[in-house]
Design an enzyme around this catalytic site. Structure first.
Site, mmCIF file in Angstrom:
data_model
loop_
_atom_site.group_PDB
_atom_site.id
_atom_site.type_symbol
_atom_site.label_atom_id
_atom_site.label_comp_id
_atom_site.label_asym_id
_atom_site.label_seq_id
_atom_site.Cartn_x
_atom_site.Cartn_y
_atom_site.Cartn_z
ATOM 1 N N LYS A 1 1.156 1.958 2.231
ATOM 2 C CA LYS A 1 0.281 1.220 2.164
ATOM 3 C C LYS A 1 -0.212 0.120 3.181
ATOM 4 C CE LYS A 1 -1.111 1.364 -2.183
ATOM 5 N NZ LYS A 1 -1.694 2.141 -2.470
ATOM 6 N N SER B 1 8.142 4.862 -7.569
ATOM 7 C CA SER B 1 7.626 5.427 -7.695
ATOM 8 C C SER B 1 7.541 6.789 -6.711
ATOM 9 C CB SER B 1 6.238 5.408 -7.079
ATOM 10 O OG SER B 1 6.463 5.089 -5.891
#
Length: 493
Positions: free
Chosen positions: A43, A279
């Protein structure tokens, strides 16, 4: 090593690493380790791209507050970018996300507004919109912002193609959250070689894509259920994800069980030495399924979105204890020295013991007197000492103003003032240990005496007698302010 003008210049160019022990032996399974970004996740790329796009368009004004709804990684990336560029940041986050993320955000200077877990991702997004409209904040809108996808087309996808080189890429495997990575990377990979398969992983108990059901406008998807993969699969299919699907960029959707995600994140650490989050374990589970049916010699690339460090309060670390287990205790007991399981009188470190002197230093005596006259609460401390930090925490929690003199700090280093102060303190207090605390010019004692005085109420009485305000309603167990290894339950260790 390269030299950079800004931490923001270090974003991207993350390594592609071939797995040696987890992958099928005849398939080249590579992982894109996004933890190498400065704030530890993929991100970071999007955070910089969104802010710079808003600066170019004029949507973000100098000094304007930035706000975004995030499960953590986007917010952490934005906090880095905003800190470097000088924008205040507010993050809205569902209360169910890990504590480490909140603390990282606040450490970086962001304000964190929690939303009810029952309201899911939709709730934190609605709160961000509400705050932006009310206060005039710039809302990043990561779930629909094309800058999110564009940066992955420009950087992530190009890095993968450059690293794979002339070898054909059989498949690229990713999860989806905002959809920026999915849309941005897949369109470049497909343009480079239409035969490359794009495989999207999602939680098996929340099959938003696998169900084939459309996303209802402004509502949670009917197939969403809470799952373990933080940052993956919010309770809606984002506009960027919907665009990727509409453009036919996804060839397959693979469901992944939460337990498989946890297991493979641990296996990555223990068998490959790669520290990734839940994840990442989930994406690897899908990538292994693809690799097992890929032709021999194939190249498969799997995204690992972030580091495992921000999952320590989650099920990923279940069973990882602070204390020695039986195997470790047995190993400790296999040799006679430095046993952590035996009660023993441990001598204080030499640096905390005042050597007896015949005559006390006059300058040091005056220094102590002057210091006690300067403040009503004084603590003579050591910068590195855990007991001193525990005392500081109690003062801070209670809102008590205090003056600290660090005997090992720069101000006390000249002419060995710190060393000359210790015999003075030892003579006056009757104790050679540090810290030593005085209230209203009267000696209270060290950390243990401070904690005892708080518990029995005498600390409050002494503060009140000196006219020192403090939070009398605070409920604090002072022992919990100590590091775990100093907690009383370790007293015999």
């Amino acid at each position: 090593m390269a030299r950079y003008d800004s931490i923001l210049d270090t974003i991207g160019r993350t390594p592609l690493v071939r797995l040696a022990r987890l992958a099928p032996p005849d398939v080249n399974l590579h992982v894109k380790v996004e933890a190498f970004n400065p704030m530890g996740s993929v991100k970071d790329r999007m955070a910089l791209a969104v802010i710079e796009a808003a600066e170019r368009s004029g949507a973000l004004r100098p000094g304007q507050t930035v706000i975004e709804a995030t499960s953590g990684n986007t917010g952490i990336g934005l906090a880095m970018v905003c800190a470097r560029k000088g924008y205040p940041l507010v993050v809205t986050m569902a209360e169910s996300f890990s504590l480490e993320r909140r603390r990282l955000l606040r450490f970086l200077g962001a304000r964190v507004v929690l939303t009810p877990a029952a309201e899911k991702g939709s709730g934190m997004l609605a709160k961000a919109i509400e705050l932006a409209e009310t206060h005039g904040y710039f809302l990043c809108r990561q779930f629909e912002n094309e800058a999110n996808a564009e940066v992955h087309s420009r950087t992530t996808a190009r890095e993968i193609l450059d690293d794979v080189g002339d070898e054909p890429l059989h498949a690229w495997v990713t999860g989806f959250g905002t959809g920026g990575t999915l849309k941005g990377v897949s369109r470049v990979l497909k343009a480079a070689d239409p035969r490359t398969r794009v495989v999207v992983a999602e939680p098996d108990n929340a099959p938003l894509l696998g169900s084939g059901q459309a996303q209802p406008p402004g509502a949670s998807h009917p197939c969403f259920r809470p799952h373990l993969m933080q940052g993956w699969s919010p309770d809606f299919i984002s506009p960027l994800t919907q665009q990727a699907l509409a453009e036919g960029l996804a060839d397959e959707v693979v469901p992944v069980a939460g337990e498989a995600a946890l297991r493979l994140a641990r296996d990555l650490a223990r068998k490959e030495g790669i520290f990734a989050g839940i994840s990442g374990g989930a994406t690897l589970a899908a990538a292994l399924a693809v690799a097992r049916r890929a032709p021999p010699g194939s190249h498969v690339v799997c995204m690992l979105p972030d580091t495992g460090e921000r999952y320590q309060s989650t099920p990923l670390f279940a069973g990882i204890e602070d204390e020695m287990n039986e195997e470790e205790l047995a190993l400790s007991r296999s040799t006679p020295g430095y046993r952590f399981d035996l009660p023993a009188a441990v001598p204080a470190p030499a640096s905390t013991v005042a050597e007896p002197v015949a005559t006390l230093d006059a300058e040091a005596e005056r220094f102590v007197d002057d210091t006690l006259a300067r403040a009503r609460v004084v603590m003579f401390a050591l910068a590195w000492c855990e007991f001193c930090w525990a005392a500081r925490k109690l003062f801070d929690r209670l809102g008590i103003p205090y003056l600290t003199v660090e005997l090992d700090g720069p101000a006390c280093q000249g002419d060995d003032l710190g060393g000359r102060l210790r015999p003075v303190l030892a003579r006056r207090t009757g104790a050679a240990t540090i810290p030593q605390i005085a209230i209203g010019g009267e000696w209270l004692g060290g950390c243990g005496e401070l904690f005892a005085a708080w518990r029995d109420g005498s600390l409050g009485e002494r503060l009140a007698a000196c006219g020192i305000a403090y939070d009398a309603e605070a409920e604090i167990d002072p022992e919990r302010l100590l590091p775990a290894w100093l907690h009383p339950r370790h007293a015999t260790a």
